[in-house]
Design a protein around this motif. Structure first.
Motif, PDB file in Angstrom:
ATOM      1  N   ARG A  30      71.210 -21.438 111.736  1.00 51.50           N
ATOM      2  CA  ARG A  30      71.215 -21.611 113.195  1.00 51.50           C
ATOM      3  C   ARG A  30      70.317 -20.542 113.791  1.00 51.50           C
ATOM      4  O   ARG A  30      70.074 -19.491 113.199  1.00 51.50           O
ATOM      5  CB  ARG A  30      72.635 -21.460 113.716  1.00 51.50           C
TER       6      ARG A  30
ATOM      7  N   LYS B 192      85.163 -37.588 107.551  1.00 47.65           N
ATOM      8  CA  LYS B 192      83.856 -37.932 106.939  1.00 47.65           C
ATOM      9  C   LYS B 192      83.907 -39.307 106.241  1.00 47.65           C
ATOM     10  O   LYS B 192      82.872 -39.793 105.770  1.00 47.65           O
ATOM     11  CB  LYS B 192      83.463 -36.879 105.903  1.00 47.65           C
TER      12      LYS B 192
ATOM     13  N   GLY C 268      75.307 -24.236 104.896  1.00 46.05           N
ATOM     14  CA  GLY C 268      76.145 -23.592 105.913  1.00 46.05           C
ATOM     15  C   GLY C 268      77.369 -24.455 106.158  1.00 46.05           C
ATOM     16  O   GLY C 268      77.762 -25.247 105.301  1.00 46.05           O
ATOM     17  N   GLY C 269      77.949 -24.299 107.329  1.00 44.61           N
ATOM     18  CA  GLY C 269      79.149 -25.071 107.647  1.00 44.61           C
ATOM     19  C   GLY C 269      80.390 -24.401 107.089  1.00 44.61           C
ATOM     20  O   GLY C 269      80.341 -23.297 106.557  1.00 44.61           O
TER      21      GLY C 269
ATOM     22  N   ASP D  75      69.375 -24.109 105.536  1.00 39.25           N
ATOM     23  CA  ASP D  75      69.129 -24.089 106.978  1.00 39.25           C
ATOM     24  C   ASP D  75      69.871 -22.922 107.609  1.00 39.25           C
ATOM     25  O   ASP D  75      70.693 -22.275 106.968  1.00 39.25           O
ATOM     26  CB  ASP D  75      69.553 -25.413 107.630  1.00 39.25           C
TER      27      ASP D  75
ATOM     28  N   GLY E   9      76.042 -29.893 102.876  1.00 39.78           N
ATOM     29  CA  GLY E   9      77.230 -30.520 103.447  1.00 39.78           C
ATOM     30  C   GLY E   9      76.760 -31.761 104.190  1.00 39.78           C
ATOM     31  O   GLY E   9      75.555 -32.041 104.260  1.00 39.78           O
ATOM     32  N   MET E  10      77.708 -32.502 104.742  1.00 37.44           N
ATOM     33  CA  MET E  10      77.330 -33.677 105.532  1.00 37.44           C
ATOM     34  C   MET E  10      78.204 -33.729 106.793  1.00 37.44           C
ATOM     35  O   MET E  10      79.432 -33.634 106.698  1.00 37.44           O
ATOM     36  CB  MET E  10      77.534 -34.979 104.733  1.00 37.44           C
ATOM     37  N   GLY E  11      77.566 -33.849 107.911  1.00 33.56           N
ATOM     38  CA  GLY E  11      78.328 -33.958 109.159  1.00 33.56           C
ATOM     39  C   GLY E  11      78.829 -35.385 109.360  1.00 33.56           C
ATOM     40  O   GLY E  11      78.355 -36.319 108.696  1.00 33.56           O
TER      41      GLY E  11
ATOM     42  N   MET F 122      72.528 -33.569 107.343  1.00 32.74           N
ATOM     43  CA  MET F 122      72.669 -32.558 106.289  1.00 32.74           C
ATOM     44  C   MET F 122      71.605 -31.491 106.551  1.00 32.74           C
ATOM     45  O   MET F 122      70.600 -31.751 107.226  1.00 32.74           O
ATOM     46  CB  MET F 122      72.559 -33.154 104.892  1.00 32.74           C
ATOM     47  N   ALA F 123      71.860 -30.304 106.068  1.00 40.00           N
ATOM     48  CA  ALA F 123      71.069 -29.131 106.451  1.00 40.00           C
ATOM     49  C   ALA F 123      71.017 -29.157 107.980  1.00 40.00           C
ATOM     50  O   ALA F 123      72.050 -29.346 108.624  1.00 40.00           O
ATOM     51  CB  ALA F 123      69.702 -29.150 105.792  1.00 40.00           C
TER      52      ALA F 123
ATOM     53  N   ARG G 167      67.434 -25.069 115.336  1.00 39.48           N
ATOM     54  CA  ARG G 167      67.889 -24.668 114.004  1.00 39.48           C
ATOM     55  C   ARG G 167      66.655 -24.598 113.122  1.00 39.48           C
ATOM     56  O   ARG G 167      65.654 -25.237 113.405  1.00 39.48           O
ATOM     57  CB  ARG G 167      68.887 -25.690 113.431  1.00 39.48           C
TER      58      ARG G 167
ATOM     59  N   ASN H 248      74.923 -18.908 109.234  1.00 33.16           N
ATOM     60  CA  ASN H 248      75.204 -19.335 107.855  1.00 33.16           C
ATOM     61  C   ASN H 248      75.059 -18.160 106.889  1.00 33.16           C
ATOM     62  O   ASN H 248      75.771 -18.067 105.888  1.00 33.16           O
ATOM     63  CB  ASN H 248      74.259 -20.476 107.441  1.00 33.16           C
TER      64      ASN H 248
ATOM     65  N   THR I  29      82.860 -26.093 104.898  1.00 32.99           N
ATOM     66  CA  THR I  29      83.345 -26.539 103.582  1.00 32.99           C
ATOM     67  C   THR I  29      82.969 -25.588 102.448  1.00 32.99           C
ATOM     68  O   THR I  29      83.823 -25.249 101.624  1.00 32.99           O
ATOM     69  CB  THR I  29      82.828 -27.967 103.277  1.00 32.99           C
ATOM     70  N   PRO I  30      81.729 -25.117 102.389  1.00 37.31           N
ATOM     71  CA  PRO I  30      81.342 -24.315 101.214  1.00 37.31           C
ATOM     72  C   PRO I  30      81.940 -22.912 101.189  1.00 37.31           C
ATOM     73  O   PRO I  30      81.851 -22.225 100.168  1.00 37.31           O
ATOM     74  CB  PRO I  30      79.830 -24.246 101.274  1.00 37.31           C
TER      75      PRO I  30
HETATM   76  C1  6PG Z   1      75.273 -26.106 108.994  1.00 35.88           C
HETATM   77  C2  6PG Z   1      75.103 -26.960 107.769  1.00 35.88           C
HETATM   78  C3  6PG Z   1      75.471 -28.361 108.109  1.00 35.88           C
HETATM   79  C4  6PG Z   1      76.827 -28.607 107.481  1.00 35.88           C
HETATM   80  C5  6PG Z   1      77.439 -29.894 107.963  1.00 35.88           C
HETATM   81  C6  6PG Z   1      78.833 -30.084 107.375  1.00 35.88           C
HETATM   82  O1  6PG Z   1      74.414 -25.277 109.278  1.00 35.88           O
HETATM   83  O2  6PG Z   1      76.332 -26.272 109.606  1.00 35.88           O
HETATM   84  O3  6PG Z   1      73.898 -26.858 107.224  1.00 35.88           O
HETATM   85  O4  6PG Z   1      74.553 -29.320 107.645  1.00 35.88           O
HETATM   86  O5  6PG Z   1      76.671 -28.644 106.073  1.00 35.88           O
HETATM   87  O6  6PG Z   1      77.520 -29.828 109.378  1.00 35.88           O
HETATM   88  O7  6PG Z   1      79.616 -28.982 107.791  1.00 35.88           O
HETATM   89  P1  6PG Z   1      81.151 -28.813 107.300  1.00 35.88           P
HETATM   90  O8  6PG Z   1      81.075 -28.580 105.830  1.00 35.88           O
HETATM   91  O9  6PG Z   1      81.633 -27.638 108.067  1.00 35.88           O
HETATM   92  O10 6PG Z   1      81.854 -30.100 107.641  1.00 35.88           O
END
Ligand code: 6PG
Length: 251
Positions: free
Chosen positions: A76, A205, A42-43, A74, A146-148, A153-154, A182, A86, A45-46
């Motif tokens: 929400r 990041k 999710g998030g 994952d 992704g990584m916050g 992650m997730a 979540r 997501n 970036t993708p």
């Molecule tokens: C979500 C993702 C979460 C996301 C990171 C990075 O549900 O939001 O699973 O782990 O990958 O928060 O989000 P960005 O890519 O938006 O920075």
């Protein structure tokens, strides 16, 4: 575990490179066993990556849609049409335009009132789709993460209970930040993947990426440092802004 780090010029180049990596891994899986399973991240970036896979003719043609099953890493705890969903993001950006049967798209039923029910239902879906025996883990061909900025992650956030889960495949995780539940795959599942692709973009990041990739974590590792596929590839796809603080030999 083989760890690779690819640094791309910017977010767009990053998503293009990740799209090619995803297509390669998906076709390798189909070549080897006739099917491919992908867990989406999710998030934000993708989103560009997902759009490229359907909007660019060459990529759209290269994805083995007919042999692919789509899952989520994952979700929400919101309905599928919620702006934070997501599923909604991936559906709008890609799945609504992809030639994939709805029976091959396995979303997390995050509209269920109790997030724990959504987690149990999704775990059951995994058991059925992967034909799991008791105690067996699903092995995703590709997991996108992704990584916050906090290294999550997730939906495995620092200090949350889900990070400790070693038995269940999917759990509902209370995340203080956002004060919500979540639903997330657990570490044993993520680390059983054949290929984990992290997508990390942006200046904000950089500090965390250096900590994750270059700092030994004496006590409490960041969640992203816990991703070490036992028999798989770990591919970090990052842009220059996120890689800014990495030691030069990595850049
Ligand atoms: C979500 C993702 C979460 C996301 C990171 C990075 O549900 O939001 O699973 O782990 O990958 O928060 O989000 P960005 O890519 O938006 O920075």
């Amino acid at each position: 575990m083989k760890r690779e780090i690819h640094i791309e010029a910017d977010a767009d180049a990053l998503c293009r490179a990740a799209a090619n990596e995803l297509v390669r891994a998906a076709n390798a899986a189909v070549q080897a066993k006739g099917t491919c399973t992908v867990a989406l991240s999710g998030g934000s970036t993708p989103r560009r990556l997902y759009s490229l896979l359907v909007d660019e003719a060459t990529l759209q043609a290269a994805v083995p849609w007919g042999q692919t099953q789509i899952f989520w890493g994952d979700e929400r705890h919101v309905p599928p049409d919620h702006v934070d969903s997501n599923y909604r993001m991936a559906h709008e950006a890609m799945l609504s335009k992809a030639s994939i049967a709805s029976t091959k798209v396995h979303r997390i039923k995050s509209e269920l009132p109790d997030a724990r029910d959504a987690a149990s239902e999704y775990e059951q879906t995994l058991r059925e789709c992967f034909h799991l025996a008791s105690g067996q883990l699903p092995r995703f061909d590709v997991v996108l993460l992704g990584m916050g900025p906090d290294g999550h992650m997730a939906s495995l956030f620092p200090g949350t209970a889900a990070l400790q889960e070693r038995r269940r495949l999917v759990v509902a995780n209370w995340v203080e930040k956002g004060a919500s539940y979540r639903i997330t795959l657990t570490l044993p599942v993520l680390n059983n993947a054949a290929c984990v692709i992290f997508l990390v973009s942006g200046e904000e990041k950089a500090q965390t990426l250096r900590a994750v990739l270059e700092k030994e974590a004496p006590c409490a590792p960041l969640p992203a440092q816990l991703i070490r596929p036992t028999q798989g590839r770990l591919v970090w796809m990052v842009d220059r802004a996120a890689a800014r603080l990495l030691s030069t030999d990595r850049r």
